[in-house]
Design an enzyme around this catalytic site. Structure first.
Site, PDB file in Angstrom:
ATOM      1  N   ARG A 116       0.928  -1.370  -0.218  1.00 23.33           N
ATOM      2  CA  ARG A 116      -0.134   0.356   0.096  1.00 23.33           C
ATOM      3  C   ARG A 116       0.366   1.203  -0.026  1.00 23.33           C
ATOM      4  O   ARG A 116       0.256   2.119   0.231  1.00 23.33           O
ATOM      5  CB  ARG A 116      -0.845  -0.067   0.832  1.00 23.33           C
ATOM      6  CG  ARG A 116      -2.117  -1.015   1.329  1.00 23.33           C
ATOM      7  CD  ARG A 116      -2.934  -0.813   0.023  1.00 23.33           C
ATOM      8  NE  ARG A 116      -3.179  -2.227   0.498  1.00 23.33           N
ATOM      9  CZ  ARG A 116      -3.152  -3.496  -0.055  1.00 23.33           C
ATOM     10  NH1 ARG A 116      -2.157  -3.459  -1.268  1.00 23.33           N
ATOM     11  NH2 ARG A 116      -3.816  -3.876  -0.380  1.00 23.33           N
ATOM     12  N   SER A 125     -10.592  -0.768   3.265  1.00 21.98           N
ATOM     13  CA  SER A 125      -9.805  -0.709   4.766  1.00 21.98           C
ATOM     14  C   SER A 125      -9.639   1.302   5.428  1.00 21.98           C
ATOM     15  O   SER A 125      -8.796   1.113   4.533  1.00 21.98           O
ATOM     16  CB  SER A 125      -8.763  -1.926   4.711  1.00 21.98           C
ATOM     17  OG  SER A 125      -9.641  -2.787   3.921  1.00 21.98           O
ATOM     18  N   GLU A 161      -4.990   4.160   6.017  1.00 18.37           N
ATOM     19  CA  GLU A 161      -4.767   3.897   4.331  1.00 18.37           C
ATOM     20  C   GLU A 161      -5.298   5.247   3.958  1.00 18.37           C
ATOM     21  O   GLU A 161      -4.810   5.521   3.375  1.00 18.37           O
ATOM     22  CB  GLU A 161      -5.690   2.910   3.973  1.00 18.37           C
ATOM     23  CG  GLU A 161      -5.263   2.820   2.627  1.00 18.37           C
ATOM     24  CD  GLU A 161      -6.321   1.489   2.423  1.00 18.37           C
ATOM     25  OE1 GLU A 161      -5.184  -0.054   2.591  1.00 18.37           O
ATOM     26  OE2 GLU A 161      -6.311   1.376   1.780  1.00 18.37           O
TER      27      GLU A 161
HETATM   28  C1  LIG Z   1     -15.534  -0.788  -0.676  1.00 13.17           C
HETATM   29  C2  LIG Z   1     -14.120  -0.539  -0.791  1.00 13.17           C
HETATM   30  C3  LIG Z   1     -13.271  -1.225  -1.320  1.00 13.17           C
HETATM   31  C4  LIG Z   1     -11.585  -1.138  -0.996  1.00 13.17           C
HETATM   32  N1  LIG Z   1     -11.250  -2.225  -1.342  1.00 13.17           N
HETATM   33  C5  LIG Z   1      -9.439  -2.208  -1.743  1.00 13.17           C
HETATM   34  C6  LIG Z   1      -9.285  -3.152  -1.897  1.00 13.17           C
HETATM   35  O1  LIG Z   1      -9.225  -4.328  -2.198  1.00 13.17           O
HETATM   36  N2  LIG Z   1      -8.043  -3.228  -2.479  1.00 13.17           N
HETATM   37  C7  LIG Z   1      -6.720  -1.729  -2.128  1.00 13.17           C
HETATM   38  O2  LIG Z   1      -5.678  -1.455  -2.507  1.00 13.17           O
HETATM   39  N3  LIG Z   1      -7.544  -0.751  -2.025  1.00 13.17           N
HETATM   40  C8  LIG Z   1      -9.560  -1.011  -1.960  1.00 13.17           C
HETATM   41  N4  LIG Z   1     -10.080   0.567  -1.663  1.00 13.17           N
HETATM   42  C9  LIG Z   1      -9.390   1.830  -1.680  1.00 13.17           C
HETATM   43  C10 LIG Z   1      -9.881   2.695  -2.988  1.00 13.17           C
HETATM   44  O3  LIG Z   1     -10.344   2.138  -3.714  1.00 13.17           O
HETATM   45  C11 LIG Z   1      -8.474   3.077  -3.973  1.00 13.17           C
HETATM   46  O4  LIG Z   1      -7.127   3.497  -3.333  1.00 13.17           O
HETATM   47  C12 LIG Z   1      -8.633   3.451  -5.540  1.00 13.17           C
HETATM   48  O5  LIG Z   1      -7.098   3.038  -6.118  1.00 13.17           O
HETATM   49  C13 LIG Z   1      -8.383   4.683  -5.110  1.00 13.17           C
HETATM   50  O6  LIG Z   1      -8.728   5.219  -6.259  1.00 13.17           O
HETATM   51  P1  LIG Z   1      -9.584   6.478  -6.600  1.00 13.17           P
HETATM   52  O7  LIG Z   1      -9.203   7.039  -7.949  1.00 13.17           O
HETATM   53  O8  LIG Z   1     -10.687   6.197  -5.338  1.00 13.17           O
HETATM   54  O9  LIG Z   1      -8.870   7.239  -5.368  1.00 13.17           O
HETATM   55  P2  LIG Z   1      -9.224   9.334  -5.006  1.00 13.17           P
HETATM   56  O10 LIG Z   1     -10.372   8.644  -3.829  1.00 13.17           O
HETATM   57  O11 LIG Z   1      -9.620  10.247  -5.724  1.00 13.17           O
HETATM   58  O12 LIG Z   1      -7.818   9.494  -4.630  1.00 13.17           O
HETATM   59  C14 LIG Z   1      -7.014   8.445  -3.464  1.00 13.17           C
HETATM   60  C15 LIG Z   1      -5.019   9.329  -3.475  1.00 13.17           C
HETATM   61  O13 LIG Z   1      -4.971   9.282  -5.328  1.00 13.17           O
HETATM   62  C16 LIG Z   1      -4.630  10.023  -5.100  1.00 13.17           C
HETATM   63  N5  LIG Z   1      -5.147  10.591  -7.020  1.00 13.17           N
HETATM   64  C17 LIG Z   1      -6.078  10.129  -7.368  1.00 13.17           C
HETATM   65  N6  LIG Z   1      -5.696   9.920  -8.735  1.00 13.17           N
HETATM   66  C18 LIG Z   1      -4.497  10.379  -9.155  1.00 13.17           C
HETATM   67  C19 LIG Z   1      -3.639  10.861 -10.430  1.00 13.17           C
HETATM   68  N7  LIG Z   1      -4.382  10.614 -11.194  1.00 13.17           N
HETATM   69  N8  LIG Z   1      -2.433  11.216  -9.991  1.00 13.17           N
HETATM   70  C20 LIG Z   1      -2.175  11.565  -8.807  1.00 13.17           C
HETATM   71  N9  LIG Z   1      -2.580  11.094  -7.697  1.00 13.17           N
HETATM   72  C21 LIG Z   1      -4.115  10.963  -8.261  1.00 13.17           C
HETATM   73  C22 LIG Z   1      -6.005  11.937  -4.910  1.00 13.17           C
HETATM   74  O14 LIG Z   1      -5.074  12.707  -4.443  1.00 13.17           O
HETATM   75  C23 LIG Z   1      -5.457  11.318  -3.277  1.00 13.17           C
HETATM   76  O15 LIG Z   1      -4.489  11.123  -3.236  1.00 13.17           O
HETATM   77  C24 LIG Z   1     -11.385   0.274  -1.111  1.00 13.17           C
HETATM   78  C25 LIG Z   1     -12.454   1.060  -1.565  1.00 13.17           C
HETATM   79  C26 LIG Z   1     -13.654   1.428  -1.558  1.00 13.17           C
HETATM   80  C27 LIG Z   1     -14.812   1.931  -0.811  1.00 13.17           C
END
Ligand SMILES: Cc1cc2nc3c(=O)[nH]c(=O)nc-3n(C[C@H](O)[C@H](O)[C@H](O)COP(=O)(O)OP(=O)(O)OC[C@H]3O[C@@H](n4cnc5c(N)ncnc54)[C@H](O)[C@@H]3O)c2cc1C
Length: 359
Positions: free
Chosen positions: A169, A253, A354
């Protein structure tokens, strides 16, 4: 609207852009679908002398109740392309592609390497940020390159897998180079007509229940079988977004599994033996260290599934997911602190959060 080219909106409520459904208003907000628009957005923030924050799907983000006094840049760059290379396939996906749609597309074509990551919410562009992982796979295993835009120089640059500092992570995008880059695309190397990864005990058990592992073939059918099993497990644990299930109103998580060395583990065991209920602490090897499941630590510190306080709580189906029932960011972070303090008191370690907290 402020700019003529890029639509920059004002006073936009952020809650609806996050899976937790929390957060006040952003002073400015824009959606970018090209690199030029990203540059324009960054220049706008610079000219106003305000901070900017990059938003993907908002599934790992917690915005403050009083919002963000700067510019939120929502990533919407789209497109996926495929280049064959012998038994491999290079798949280039723009940052704004929805992660699970990307996984589905690859599974349907028999491309192996991301099937266990089915159902993770969010965008492709965020997947390298915390090296997303689940059910025995992490993106660090298949990402070849990440194309970024430097937020200061506005130059594009390609980082190789080895430059990204991936670990559990973690990546340079969260540590040394936090907020330095915008990820514009990622290139994955997947296996054509590939074999699914079946390391994770729950996935293995479920596959074996329907078909002997020795007869499992390569390619689309097997990859789809694994995808469906993972989606089913996620649904059961409320770890796949479902608007009708309040337990999915989370950031996944909330705490990382602590990774400790032998000496730290001995101290934790010592404290648990003095205060605990006699059950052994579950541990897993993690490279040269030891991983302890955060969910177990939380439960043994008195916080159970379904726990609720001030409109927020712990998912009824997963101890690691904190959920927003009808609360606030303040209440959520207070609950997170209660849990950290409880685990600290019981085991002498502090759980790390996280999700990304933006205030
Ligand atoms: C129900 C649920 C289940 C999940 N299960 C998992 C799992 O099994 N494994 C896991 O690893 N994670 C899991 N996650 C966490 C999450 O889905 C991941 O971390 C995912 O990659 C976040 O993507 P996002 O586009 O929503 O990021 P955001 O929440 O929009 O952003 C997260 C971070 O990334 C940065 N960011 C986003 N896009 C960019 C970009 N293009 N360039 C630079 N920075 C950027 C943002 O500034 C922020 O710091 C889960 C979340 C939920 C709600």
């Amino acid at each position: 609207m402020i700019s003529n080219q890029l639509k920059i909106l004002e006073n936009i409520i952020l809650a609806r852009y996050t899976t937790l459904n929390l957060g006040g208003a952003a002073k400015y907000f824009c959606t970018c679908s090209t690199v030029d628009e990203l540059k324009e957005a960054l220049q706008f923030a610079r000219s106003k002398k305000i901070r900017s924050h990059i938003l993907g799907g908002g599934s790992n983000t917690i915005f403050a109740d009083d919002g963000f006094n700067g510019l939120i840049i929502k990533i919407d760059l789209k497109g996926v392309s495929f280049v064959e290379d012998g038994n491999d396939i290079h798949v280039t996906a723009k940052a704004g592609e929805e992660w699970d749609h990307f996984v589905k597309q690859n599974v349907e074509q028999g491309f192996a390497g991301v099937e266990c990551l089915s159902g993770i919410p969010g965008s492709v562009g965020a997947s390298p940020i915390q090296n997303v992982g689940a059910y025995g796979q992490e993106v660090k295993e298949t990402i070849e390159q990440v194309k970024v835009l430097d937020r200061t120089t506005l130059q594009e640059k390609v980082l190789q897998n080895g430059d990204c500092g991936f670990s559990y992570r973690q990546s340079i995008f969260k540590t040394d180079d936090a907020n330095k880059f915008i990820i514009v695309e990622a290139i994955f190397r997947l296996k054509k007509n590939g074999r699914p990864t079946i390391h994770y005990p729950e996935v293995k058990k479920n596959i074996e229940a329907s078909i002997p592992l020795s007869t499992l073939g390569d390619g689309r059918e097997s990859l789809e079988a694994v995808r469906n099993i993972v989606l089913g497990l996620r649904k059961k644990k409320s770890m796949a977004i479902d608007p009708s299930d309040v337990n999915t109103r989370s950031a996944g998580s909330f705490f990382l599994n602590p990774i400790v060395d032998e000496k730290q583990l001995a101290k934790i065991i010592h404290q648990w033996e003095a205060n605990g209920d006699g059950t052994p602490i579950p541990t897993f090897a993690s490279e040269s260290k030891i991983k302890i499941p955060a969910a177990w630590l939380i439960e043994k510190s008195g916080f159970k599934k379904g726990y609720s306080k001030n409109g927020v709580g712990i998912s009824e189906n997963h101890t690691l997911a904190l959920v927003n029932r009808s609360g606030t960011t303040k209440a959520l972070l207070a609950l997170a602190k209660d849990i950290q303090d409880g685990v600290g008191k019981q085991f002498g370690i502090r759980l790390a959060m996280e999700p990304v907290i933006v205030s």
